[in-house]
Design a protein around this motif. Structure first.
Motif, PDB file in Angstrom:
ATOM      1  N   UNK A  81       0.894  -1.196   0.032  1.00 50.43           N
ATOM      2  CA  UNK A  81      -0.102   0.106  -0.077  1.00 50.43           C
ATOM      3  C   UNK A  81       0.797   1.336  -0.034  1.00 50.43           C
ATOM      4  N   UNK A  82       2.202   1.129   0.159  1.00 53.31           N
ATOM      5  CA  UNK A  82       3.013   2.367   0.032  1.00 53.31           C
ATOM      6  C   UNK A  82       3.643   2.434  -1.280  1.00 53.31           C
ATOM      7  N   UNK A  83       3.848   3.622  -1.809  1.00 51.27           N
ATOM      8  CA  UNK A  83       4.636   3.710  -3.344  1.00 51.27           C
ATOM      9  C   UNK A  83       5.783   2.783  -3.280  1.00 51.27           C
ATOM     10  N   UNK A 138       6.467 -10.521   1.763  1.00 50.45           N
ATOM     11  CA  UNK A 138       7.048  -9.474   1.835  1.00 50.45           C
ATOM     12  C   UNK A 138       6.551  -8.212   1.607  1.00 50.45           C
ATOM     13  N   UNK A 139       5.344  -8.295   0.964  1.00 49.21           N
ATOM     14  CA  UNK A 139       4.524  -7.301   0.338  1.00 49.21           C
ATOM     15  C   UNK A 139       3.051  -7.448   0.728  1.00 49.21           C
ATOM     16  N   UNK A 140       2.495  -8.593   1.243  1.00 46.60           N
ATOM     17  CA  UNK A 140       1.395  -8.807   1.473  1.00 46.60           C
ATOM     18  C   UNK A 140       1.009  -9.238   3.004  1.00 46.60           C
ATOM     19  N   UNK A 141       1.936  -8.981   3.691  1.00 38.67           N
ATOM     20  CA  UNK A 141       1.810  -9.509   5.373  1.00 38.67           C
ATOM     21  C   UNK A 141       1.869 -10.722   5.663  1.00 38.67           C
ATOM     22  N   UNK A 142       2.239 -11.676   4.292  1.00 39.42           N
ATOM     23  CA  UNK A 142       2.482 -13.226   5.057  1.00 39.42           C
ATOM     24  C   UNK A 142       1.140 -13.712   5.803  1.00 39.42           C
TER      25      UNK A 142
END
Lengths: 361, 440, 105, 369, 216
Positions: free
Chosen positions: B219-221, B286-290
């Motif tokens: 959700x961050x750039x 890494x990007x979707x919170x596991x």
């Protein structure tokens, strides 16, 4: 590169240059659009769709459970037709199909009258090599008697190569089968085909031209009847086994034959109604014993005698084997009665026209 | 696992077993689970892929073996096992035999650091992320061995392509990870997951955000660009379309697998699908919170943990189950995306692939690294580190500033890079033509 | 580790590895073989550094830092060395060190 | 790559992307193609010699097997040749049915050709599966009319084997609803696809003059920017009654051929719509009743050519007055379009070979005959 | 516990030495490279045993993942793959062997073993010993070792560029296979005899011609 699309007029149309649009800087939009297309397909694929006008949905036909829709005109492998009623094959062995066949996989021999040795408008053996057949359908198209037609059966796979050389016995299908798979196409040719068949039957002596799996039964039955007819002299020997399966099988004969046989049986029954010795194998007949029908019995007897005569005279092989061994199902009296009547009838009719025409009409 | 066993055996039952025994038992249990789960994932993935891609092509896919074809992979496995193992006459037998093992072993090893749920990491290394990528690079050696030992031109070509591709795409993959590592400040996968608690915004970046386990990096750039770059690199490493050049059957038959048959071929297949699973899993982590998701952290707070030995074991199970559910859900969604891409795209040529990796992805990830630094500076640094601008700003303002600046940087870099990338290709064509005319 | 294996054991291992690498680097004809020998020697050095770090000052990072620098140097060396091997091969069509005996290009 | 030596690689004859048994002996320098030798003949089945031993009608099903994607087009060319030789008139309805069938063939050929080309680029069957879906519908129509899906053997001298069945036209109208949707979707899926552009733009350029000198025809020629189409150049059958456009390419690369094929599908759809409007409703008009099928044409020769989906397909027949052709020659478009392959591939990468080959759209049955 | 460590160390040591010996002795260069990878692994395992986790991982990442792949690539690119029938050792290898052995047997081993190392005593069992991890290393790199770190970075960059420069084949020397379109372009340029004006796009003339052809 971004020029206006190029086109010029030509008669009834234009020459147009395709729009390439390949020099634009691209940022992945085309990829995303492609993915959207695929997504739509995925989403819609849970719906079964058989409509021609749509491009989404699953079109699969689950084959063994669900058969594909086969149009009437479908052609796979050639088959031979025979008439349901008489058992006569439509083929006259005119060799048209053998001649037209591009891969030359049709082979046939013409039937010959055993008595005279003359060719008969019927086929003795008919072989199609299915493995080399290209399903072009020329044989069916060219056949003047509509005897050879294209089958819809496509599950022909086998592990035995030899099985794909198909003989007449496996090629034969009743007309009713073809009429069920291709109703309109059969309706178009029905009239002429049957008419031609009738003409040909007239020129076919005996069982020639009858579908082989029927021929045997017919021959057996005829031999039996002939034995009945010949019974008077050696009538003393009682038959040890009451009745073989032949008569029951003969129940599958064409209606005509069936009627004759039924009549014979009834005649026999009627002749010795009081005795109550009904052959067990003939239990298949309707239970209520009809009143003695003289005419029917006579007819049967005539037919039997005719068959016997023919068998004795010409077709030695089945008769010779059939005659002595075939047990007489009826008892003495009935046999004698039948024989006498047959003899009478035969005498009477011999002067007149051929028996077959009378029977056929 | 160790904590639970410890609490169970010595706490609940009070048997007082020695530590090393408990440690041994827990290790054995974990190893067993991994060795069972890895092939199962592969089996499921083959089935999943075939069904999904069939649906994308308006087909049904395998549906004959078992209900809805669910036993199809088992049937395939049986087929693989019963096939003859053919070794080419001119092959180097030992290397030919070792290659599939060398390819499979690292993929299984990588499972060691993948957390399945809260407190469900087989081995919690402080350098687990680095370990993951270090081990994944080993399989390149296996591919090389396979390609060379087969003594076949297609195999060698396929192996060289595969290895060149894996090595080149490891760089953008790792570079995009470094952005995340910079923000988190740790190489441990667990701390990366823990960082992603929150709701749309990580509550480490902006304290006070309610913890729904949704503060994902994507959700961050910075995280978004890193995610895209990493996923593309993962496609290349996992040899998925549009980067499945090593096994481009329309060009070089089956690449390094050409001369393999039977179970050895099956092992390559296993390795590939397990690697795909792991790449999807690491993307999710890494990007979707596991395993992060609504409710997991709340449940886990009441469970037995090293910090909370008096917790309730039931909550361990509940939090674990929920975490594994979230984790696998995300992983399978990423695999779905992989299959989706496979359904949609043709493949690139090898030189285009290299161009894309080196000339587009690496600059993009480098710029993203800069964005990550900006992000860290704005959200965390104070006067002590020299960020005098943000002194006195509220956390919300800091976060907003970081968001907007990184967003602007990333979008700008993306647009600029696409422009430059397209121009560079046109430029190359032009230069070649100029040279051509110069040779007159 | 500290109690179980004495430091000299580790150092001896490193020394042995170094000598093997030395032998490889000096006796191989193949340029790539020579490079592999050098890599072995660098590894031996690294083992030494890590061993000293572990046994003497585990709480400081100096030893590890050195090792990492050496790894970086080794990587650079490998890259340049192999690039040279390829350039040499392209020029002389051989990678046997003793066959490369022309000074003229 | 870094290699500088030349290497000989055999692609085929057993290779997934050679569209049959076709071998390319490729000399590569690294990944760049230096030379390419197409080797064909693995599927040679003595077609022309067999044809000279058969009667005229018996050859009709053999022409199906030339280009097994477009049996209807092959039938048309052959039937036209024999009709010219023997001077057989074709009724109007039969002509319309023929045009209808050949244009349907063109759509199905292009749908699968595009699919196969994208497959050679490495797509995992999806465009092909979509193309095959439309192809199946058209094949269903063929089956209704002729009785077979692929080897239709539908044309006869002086017409077609049987009239269109009553369910044919409604089904065709439904299909005409789906076709534009399919073509638009295909364009949306592929036209702007960056990967496809990378693989197709500037690849396998066949410049105009080279295309002319090799005598290639069909979409390959039109892709090179030459508006040559037998349907317009020498209108046969009833093609002069339809409005349709000739798409041509700009550069002559793979992408142009791809776009030309897509546009031709649209034009074929236009023609079919016009056929449906103009189709004379004469019962029994599907064949000239006076035409004998076992023709014995007078001594002479005849050449008939049509715009088959793959290019100009011609049949040259010489009659000696007997029931069998004295000489029978096929001008197969696939074969002639294949000849510039070596020139088209030179200088490109190995991976481009299969794409270029796919963009030519060959069928080995026609190449080897 | 100590026995386990000793056995592990022994196994690793033997593995490393055997692998290293194979590296320098096998004929097949590919096999040598594979043994080298095995040796790197052994060293990585030794780092693990020495509790230098980060270094172990880096060892695997760089040596196994990068350097050895580079070596394998170089071997395959130089096309003398197996080296069967080719002498792999120089003529003077016995001398070298003697030197190496002597160096080890007489200088290194005795020194190392006989030297009295002032190893600080291990802390009593149970007390955790602070060991520098990746975080400390990172901090070290940007504080005390900043210069060195940057020098290494420059070195790597230089090496990268250098490697490319060395291995790069000049375009002029590289054999350029012209495509058909380029060939025609060349011909056209030759006819024009005005090489100063390069054609803007390679496909442009074709378009022009096709237009004039169709307008005819």
């Amino acid at each position: 590169m971004m020029e206006p699309p190029f086109e010029i007029e030509i008669p009834r149309g234009r020459v147009i240059e395709v729009q390439r649009d390949d020099s634009r800087v691209r940022r992945g939009g085309g990829l995303l659009r492609g993915m959207a297309v695929i997504w739509k397909h995925w989403k819609e694929s849970f719906r079964l769709n058989r409509s021609y006008s749509q491009i989404h949905g699953t079109f699969t036909i689950q084959y063994p459970e669900e058969k594909p829709r086969i149009p009437e005109a479908y052609r796979n492998m050639p088959i031979l037709l025979y008439d349901d009623e008489t058992g006569h094959e439509l083929c006259t062995s005119c060799f048209q199909c053998e001649r037209i066949c591009p891969p030359q996989v049709i082979h046939m021999t013409q039937a010959k009258d055993p008595a005279t040795g003359k060719p008969v408008p019927a086929v003795a053996e008919f072989i199609i090599e299915y493995d080399a057949c290209m399903s072009c359908g020329f044989c069916a198209e060219v056949c003047p008697f509509d005897a050879i037609k294209m089958d819809h059966e496509f599950e022909l796979s086998t592990d035995d190569h030899a099985q794909l050389t198909v003989h007449k016995a496996q090629l034969n299908r009743p007309i009713s089968y073809y009429a069920s798979i291709a109703p309109t196409m059969w309706a178009e040719v029905r009239e002429s085909a049957l008419k031609k068949l009738q003409g040909n039957i007239r020129r076919r002596p005996d069982v020639i031209g009858i579908a082989p799996h029927l021929t045997e039964r017919i021959a057996a039955r005829r031999a039996e009847l002939a034995a009945q007819a010949a019974a008077p002299s050696p009538a003393a020997e009682p038959a040890s086994p009451p009745a073989p399966s032949a008569p029951t099988e003969a129940r599958k004969l064409t209606p005509e034959e069936k009627a004759a046989k039924l009549a014979a049986i009834r005649a026999a029954k009627a002749a010795q109604a009081g005795d109550g010795v009904t052959p067990s194998a003939e239990g298949g007949t309707p239970a209520e014993a009809p009143p003695a029908d003289d005419k029917a019995a006579r007819l049967a007897a005539i037919r039997a005698a005719n068959a016997a005569k023919k068998a004795a005279a010409t077709d030695a092989a089945p008769a010779a084997t059939g005659e002595p061994t075939t047990p007489t199902p009826a008892d003495d009296k009935a046999a004698r009665l039948a024989a006498i009547r047959a003899a009478n009838a035969a005498k009477r009719k011999q002067a007149a026209d051929s028996v077959d025409t009378e029977e056929g009409s | 696992m160790y904590d639970i066993l410890q609490a169970l055996i010595n706490g609940t039952f009070g048997w007082g077993w020695p530590d090393w025994l408990i440690y041994l038992i827990s290790s054995l249990v974990v190893v067993t689970i991994i060795l069972v789960v890895a092939p199962l994932q592969m089996l499921f993935f083959t089935y999943y892929e075939r069904r999904v891609i069939a649906r994308m092509q308006d087909r049904i896919g395998p549906n004959r073996v078992g209900p809805e074809g669910i036993w199809q992979p088992i049937a395939d496995g049986v087929k693989m096992f019963t096939k003859e193992d053919i070794v080419p006459e001119a092959a180097d037998r030992i290397v030919h035999f070792l290659a599939p093992c060398v390819v499979v072993a690292p993929t299984i090893l990588m499972f060691a650091v993948v957390p399945w749920g809260p407190g469900m990491t087989p081995v919690d290394l402080p350098t687990s992320l680095l370990f993951f990528f270090a081990v994944s690079s080993i399989s390149a050696v296996g591919l090389m061995m396979a390609g060379w030992a087969s003594n076949n031109k297609f195999s060698l070509l396929g192996a060289m392509r595969a290895v060149a591709q894996m090595v080149s795409y490891e760089i953008p993959a790792v570079l995009s990870l470094i952005a995340i590592v910079m923000i988190v400040g740790s190489l441990s996968i667990n701390s990366i997951i823990e960082y992603q608690a929150g709701l749309l915004i990580s509550n480490r970046d902006l304290p006070g955000i309610p913890d729904l386990g949704l503060g994902w990096f994507v959700f961050t750039p910075v995280g978004f660009v890193a995610f895209i770059a990493f996923f593309i690199a993962a496609l290349a490493e996992g040899e998925r379309t549009p980067f499945d050049i090593p096994e481009a059957d329309s060009e070089i038959v089956a690449g390094y697998m050409t001369e393999y048959s039977g179970m050895k071929f099956g092992l390559f297949y296993l390795a590939q699908y397990v690697l795909n699973f792991l790449l999807c899993a690491i993307t999710a982590i890494l990007f979707f919170g596991g395993w992060q998701g609504p409710g997991v952290n709340w449940l886990y707070a009441q469970a037995i943990t090293p910090t909370n030995p008096d917790g309730n074991g039931l909550f361990n199970v509940l939090a674990g189950a929920l975490g594994v559910f979230y984790f696998l859900l995300k992983t399978y969604i990423f695999f779905f995306v992989m299959v989706w891409l496979r359904g949609a795209f043709p493949r690139l040529r090898i030189d285009q692939l290299m161009d894309f990796g080196w000339k587009f992805l690496i600059p993009l990830t480098l710029a993203n690294l800069f964005s990550a630094a900006v992000w860290v500076a704005f959200t965390r640094w104070g006067a002590a580190e020299g960020m005098l601008i943000t002194v006195g700003w509220s956390p919300v303002l800091r976060w907003l500033a970081a968001f907007i600046i990184t967003l602007a940087i990333n979008i700008g870099v993306y647009l600029w890079l696409t422009q430059v990338y397209a121009a560079s290709q046109a430029e190359r064509r032009r230069v070649e033509l100029e040279e051509l005319s110069a040779t007159l | 580790m500290l109690n179980a294996v004495p430091l000299p054991a580790v150092l001896t291992l490193a020394a042995a590895l170094f000598c093997i690498g030395l032998f490889g680097a000096l006796s191989r004809r193949n340029l790539i073989g020579v490079l592999m020998g050098v890599e072995l020697m660098l590894n031996a050095v690294n083992i030494n550094l890590v061993a000293f770090w572990r046994y003497f000052e585990a709480r400081y990072i100096t030893g590890q830092t050195f090792a990492i620098f050496i790894i970086a140097v080794a990587a650079a060396e490998a890259a340049v060395g192999l690039a040279m091997v390829i350039a040499v091969y392209r020029h002389y069509v051989t990678v046997q060190a003793d066959e490369i005996d022309r000074l003229r290009g | 790559m870094l290699q500088t030596q030349e290497l000989q690689v055999n692609i085929g004859p057993q290779h997934p992307s050679t569209h049959g048994v076709f071998r390319m002996l490729v000399t590569v320098d690294g990944e760049t193609v230096v030379d390419l030798k197409p080797v064909f003949g693995y599927l040679h089945r003595n077609h022309e010699q067999i044809a000279e031993a058969n009667t005229y009608l018996q050859n009709m099903p053999y022409t199906d097997r030339l280009d097994y994607f477009n049996s209807m087009a092959n039938n048309h060319a052959y039937a036209m040749a024999v009709e010219r030789l023997a001077g057989i008139e074709v009724p109007e309805r039969a002509e319309y049915i023929r045009v209808l069938m050949v244009e349907l063939t063109r759509i199905l050929n292009h749908a699968s050709a595009v699919g196969f080309m994208i497959n050679d680029m490495g797509a995992w069957q999806t465009p092909l599966a979509f193309g095959m879906r439309e192809r199946e519908k058209i094949l269903d129509l063929f089956e209704m009319a002729s009785g077979a899906r692929l080897m239709c053997n539908y044309f006869r001298f002086g017409g077609v084997a049987r009239d269109l069945p009553p369910e044919f036209i409604p089904n065709l109208r439904e299909l005409l609803v789906a076709l534009p949707a399919y073509i638009d979707e295909l364009e949306r899926l592929l036209r702007d696809n960056e990967i496809l552009l990378q693989r197709a733009v500037g690849i396998g350029i066949l410049p105009r003059e080279v295309a002319l000198s090799y005598g290639v025809t069909g979409p390959v020629l039109r892709g090179s920017g030459i508006p040559y189409d037998v349907r317009k150049a020498e209108p046969y059958s009833v093609y002069d009654r339809f409005d349709f456009d000739i798409p041509i390419g700009k550069v002559g690369d793979v992408y142009d051929r791809f776009l030309v094929r897509i546009e031709e599908m649209r034009q074929s759809k236009r023609i079919i719509e016009q056929v449906l409007e103009q189709l004379p409703d004469a019962k029994g008009g599907h064949i000239n009743p006076k035409a004998r099928q076992n023709v014995r044409p007078p001594v002479g020769d005849a050449y008939a050519r049509i715009e088959s989906p793959k290019g100009e397909l011609g049949f040259y027949l010489v009659s000696d007055g007997s029931g069998k052709p004295y000489r029978y020659k096929v001008r197969a478009p696939s074969f002639i379009n294949l000849t510039p392959l070596a020139d088209m591939c030179r200088g490109y990468k190995v991976a481009d070979i299969v794409v270029i080959l796919g963009s030519i759209d060959i069928v080995m049955g026609e190449v080897d005959r | 516990m100590e026995v386990v460590v000793q056995i592990t160390f022994g196994v690793i040591a033997v593995f490393i030495l055997v692998a290293a010996a194979m590296v320098v002795s096998v004929r097949n260069v590919i096999h040598a490279a594979l043994w080298l990878i095995a040796c790197f692994f052994g060293v990585g395992a030794l780092y693990m045993l020495l509790e230098a986790e980060f270094l172990a991982v880096v060892q695997v990442l760089i040596y196994v993942g990068a350097v050895s792949v580079l070596i394998l690539f170089a071997i395959m690119l130089t096309r003398q793959i197996t080296g069967e029938g080719v002498r792999q050792l120089t003529n003077r290898w016995p001398v070298v062997l003697a030197i190496a052995t002597l160096l080890f047997a007489t200088v290194l081993a005795p020194t190392l073993i006989n030297q009295q190392w002032n190893v600080p005593p291990a802390p009593p069992l149970g007390t955790p010993e602070p060991i520098a991890g990746p975080a400390e290393l990172g901090r070290g790199f940007v504080n005390e070792f900043l210069i060195q770190f940057q020098v290494v970075g420059v070195l790597l960059t230089v090496a990268l560029i250098g490697a490319i420069v060395i291995a790069y084949e000049e375009r002029a020397r590289r054999r350029k296979v012209l495509t058909l379109a380029e060939e025609l372009e060349l011909k056209r340029l030759r006819e024009q005899t005005s090489p100063t004006v390069p054609a803007p796009v390679e496909a442009e003339p074709v378009v022009q011609e096709s237009r004039s052809a169709s307008e005819r």
